[in-house]
Design a protein around this motif. Structure first.
Motif, PDB file in Angstrom:
ATOM      1  N   ILE A   1     -48.777 -74.510  14.868  1.00 14.57           N
ATOM      2  CA  ILE A   1     -48.749 -75.881  14.486  1.00 14.57           C
ATOM      3  C   ILE A   1     -48.591 -76.295  13.146  1.00 14.57           C
ATOM      4  O   ILE A   1     -48.018 -77.434  12.701  1.00 14.57           O
ATOM      5  CB  ILE A   1     -50.203 -76.122  14.729  1.00 14.57           C
ATOM      6  CG1 ILE A   1     -50.591 -75.969  16.237  1.00 14.57           C
ATOM      7  CG2 ILE A   1     -50.625 -77.399  14.073  1.00 14.57           C
ATOM      8  CD1 ILE A   1     -52.161 -76.039  16.519  1.00 14.57           C
ATOM      9  N   SER A   2     -48.660 -75.201  11.983  1.00 11.72           N
ATOM     10  CA  SER A   2     -48.140 -75.611  10.724  1.00 11.72           C
ATOM     11  C   SER A   2     -46.849 -75.976  10.440  1.00 11.72           C
ATOM     12  O   SER A   2     -46.366 -76.398   9.473  1.00 11.72           O
ATOM     13  CB  SER A   2     -48.716 -74.435   9.907  1.00 11.72           C
ATOM     14  OG  SER A   2     -47.951 -73.343  10.316  1.00 11.72           O
TER      15      SER A   2
ATOM     16  N   ALA B   1     -41.189 -64.254  -0.713  1.00  6.30           N
ATOM     17  CA  ALA B   1     -41.997 -63.904  -1.929  1.00  6.30           C
ATOM     18  C   ALA B   1     -42.481 -65.088  -2.957  1.00  6.30           C
ATOM     19  O   ALA B   1     -43.215 -65.023  -3.469  1.00  6.30           O
ATOM     20  CB  ALA B   1     -40.928 -63.041  -2.838  1.00  6.30           C
ATOM     21  N   ALA B   2     -41.438 -66.124  -2.740  1.00 11.03           N
ATOM     22  CA  ALA B   2     -41.748 -67.425  -3.607  1.00 11.03           C
ATOM     23  C   ALA B   2     -42.674 -68.064  -2.725  1.00 11.03           C
ATOM     24  O   ALA B   2     -43.462 -68.556  -3.660  1.00 11.03           O
ATOM     25  CB  ALA B   2     -40.400 -68.056  -3.544  1.00 11.03           C
ATOM     26  N   GLU B   3     -42.841 -68.005  -1.540  1.00 14.88           N
ATOM     27  CA  GLU B   3     -43.957 -68.781  -1.019  1.00 14.88           C
ATOM     28  C   GLU B   3     -45.546 -67.923  -1.270  1.00 14.88           C
ATOM     29  O   GLU B   3     -46.238 -68.431  -1.596  1.00 14.88           O
ATOM     30  CB  GLU B   3     -43.801 -68.701   0.298  1.00 14.88           C
ATOM     31  CG  GLU B   3     -42.676 -70.125   0.814  1.00 14.88           C
ATOM     32  CD  GLU B   3     -42.601 -70.179   2.348  1.00 14.88           C
ATOM     33  OE1 GLU B   3     -43.260 -69.314   3.272  1.00 14.88           O
ATOM     34  OE2 GLU B   3     -41.682 -70.702   2.569  1.00 14.88           O
TER      35      GLU B   3
ATOM     36  N   ASP C   1     -52.272 -70.460   2.021  1.00 12.23           N
ATOM     37  CA  ASP C   1     -51.119 -69.689   2.754  1.00 12.23           C
ATOM     38  C   ASP C   1     -50.529 -70.955   3.465  1.00 12.23           C
ATOM     39  O   ASP C   1     -49.261 -70.962   3.621  1.00 12.23           O
ATOM     40  CB  ASP C   1     -51.424 -68.740   3.572  1.00 12.23           C
ATOM     41  CG  ASP C   1     -51.799 -67.462   2.990  1.00 12.23           C
ATOM     42  OD1 ASP C   1     -51.658 -67.277   1.820  1.00 12.23           O
ATOM     43  OD2 ASP C   1     -52.344 -66.529   3.557  1.00 12.23           O
ATOM     44  N   SER C   2     -51.139 -71.774   4.098  1.00 11.98           N
ATOM     45  CA  SER C   2     -50.753 -72.852   5.016  1.00 11.98           C
ATOM     46  C   SER C   2     -50.132 -73.873   4.031  1.00 11.98           C
ATOM     47  O   SER C   2     -48.993 -74.325   4.329  1.00 11.98           O
ATOM     48  CB  SER C   2     -51.812 -73.583   5.847  1.00 11.98           C
ATOM     49  OG  SER C   2     -52.156 -72.535   6.623  1.00 11.98           O
TER      50      SER C   2
ATOM     51  N   LEU D   1     -45.758 -75.053   3.500  1.00 13.95           N
ATOM     52  CA  LEU D   1     -45.127 -76.302   3.743  1.00 13.95           C
ATOM     53  C   LEU D   1     -44.088 -76.794   2.674  1.00 13.95           C
ATOM     54  O   LEU D   1     -43.481 -77.620   2.614  1.00 13.95           O
ATOM     55  CB  LEU D   1     -46.366 -77.428   3.624  1.00 13.95           C
ATOM     56  CG  LEU D   1     -47.140 -77.502   4.986  1.00 13.95           C
ATOM     57  CD1 LEU D   1     -48.345 -78.360   4.981  1.00 13.95           C
ATOM     58  CD2 LEU D   1     -46.485 -77.522   6.151  1.00 13.95           C
ATOM     59  N   ARG D   2     -44.445 -76.017   1.435  1.00 12.25           N
ATOM     60  CA  ARG D   2     -43.597 -75.900   0.034  1.00 12.25           C
ATOM     61  C   ARG D   2     -43.552 -77.503  -0.462  1.00 12.25           C
ATOM     62  O   ARG D   2     -42.568 -77.929  -0.659  1.00 12.25           O
ATOM     63  CB  ARG D   2     -42.291 -75.668   0.548  1.00 12.25           C
ATOM     64  CG  ARG D   2     -41.988 -74.157   0.926  1.00 12.25           C
ATOM     65  CD  ARG D   2     -40.803 -73.897   1.246  1.00 12.25           C
ATOM     66  NE  ARG D   2     -39.827 -73.669   0.074  1.00 12.25           N
ATOM     67  CZ  ARG D   2     -39.558 -72.376  -0.499  1.00 12.25           C
ATOM     68  NH1 ARG D   2     -39.761 -71.305   0.374  1.00 12.25           N
ATOM     69  NH2 ARG D   2     -38.602 -72.231  -1.414  1.00 12.25           N
ATOM     70  N   GLN D   3     -44.821 -78.058  -0.494  1.00 13.15           N
ATOM     71  CA  GLN D   3     -45.023 -79.208  -0.762  1.00 13.15           C
ATOM     72  C   GLN D   3     -45.098 -79.506  -2.298  1.00 13.15           C
ATOM     73  O   GLN D   3     -45.032 -80.551  -2.953  1.00 13.15           O
ATOM     74  CB  GLN D   3     -46.055 -80.166  -0.295  1.00 13.15           C
ATOM     75  CG  GLN D   3     -45.840 -80.239   1.320  1.00 13.15           C
ATOM     76  CD  GLN D   3     -44.841 -81.228   1.609  1.00 13.15           C
ATOM     77  OE1 GLN D   3     -44.652 -82.377   0.870  1.00 13.15           O
ATOM     78  NE2 GLN D   3     -43.770 -81.043   2.424  1.00 13.15           N
TER      79      GLN D   3
END
Length: 103
Positions: free
Chosen positions: A5-6, A28-30, A72-73, A77-79
C-alpha cells in the motif's frame, strides 16, 4: 505478488531506473533518512504537555515501534529529500573514485 500500500501512487523510480541499478546505495540513503525521522519523532514525543494517564512502559514501547514503522514508511516515499541528497553525494564520490579523483 501484491503491491504494498505504501508504494501505491508513488512516483519514485525503481532502483534500476534510478541510474546505475545500485539499489544498495538507495536503500542505505533511505535508511539514513528513516533514522533522522525517528529521532525527529522521538524529540516530538518528549515535548508532551502533560502526563499520559494511561501511560506505561508497554505503551511507550508500542509508540516507539509505531514511530519506527512510520519513519520507515515516510523515508520510502522520499518526500523530505534527505535520502536524495545523501544518494547524490555518495554517487558523486563513487564516480570520482572510479575516475581516480578525490572529492
Amino acid at each position: 505478488m501484491t503491491t504494498p500500500i505504501s508504494s501505491i501512487g508513488s512516483t519514485t523510480p525503481a532502483p534500476a531506473a534510478a541510474g546505475g541499478g545500485d539499489g544498495g546505495l538507495r536503500k542505505a540513503a533511505e535508511a539514513f533518512e528513516a533514522v533522522i525521522l525517528r529521532q525527529l519523532m522521538a524529540s516530538m514525543r518528549q515535548a508532551k504537555l502533560g502526563d499520559d494517564i494511561f501511560g506505561s512502559s508497554a505503551t511507550d514501547n508500542f509508540r516507539e515501534m509505531a514511530d519506527a514503522k512510520t519513519a520507515d514508511s515516510m523515508a520510502s516515499l522520499r518526500q523530505f529529500g534527505i535520502a536524495d541528497m545523501v544518494e547524490a553525494q555518495l554517487r558523486g564520490r563513487v564516480a570520482a573514485a572510479g575516475t581516480g579523483g578525490v572529492q
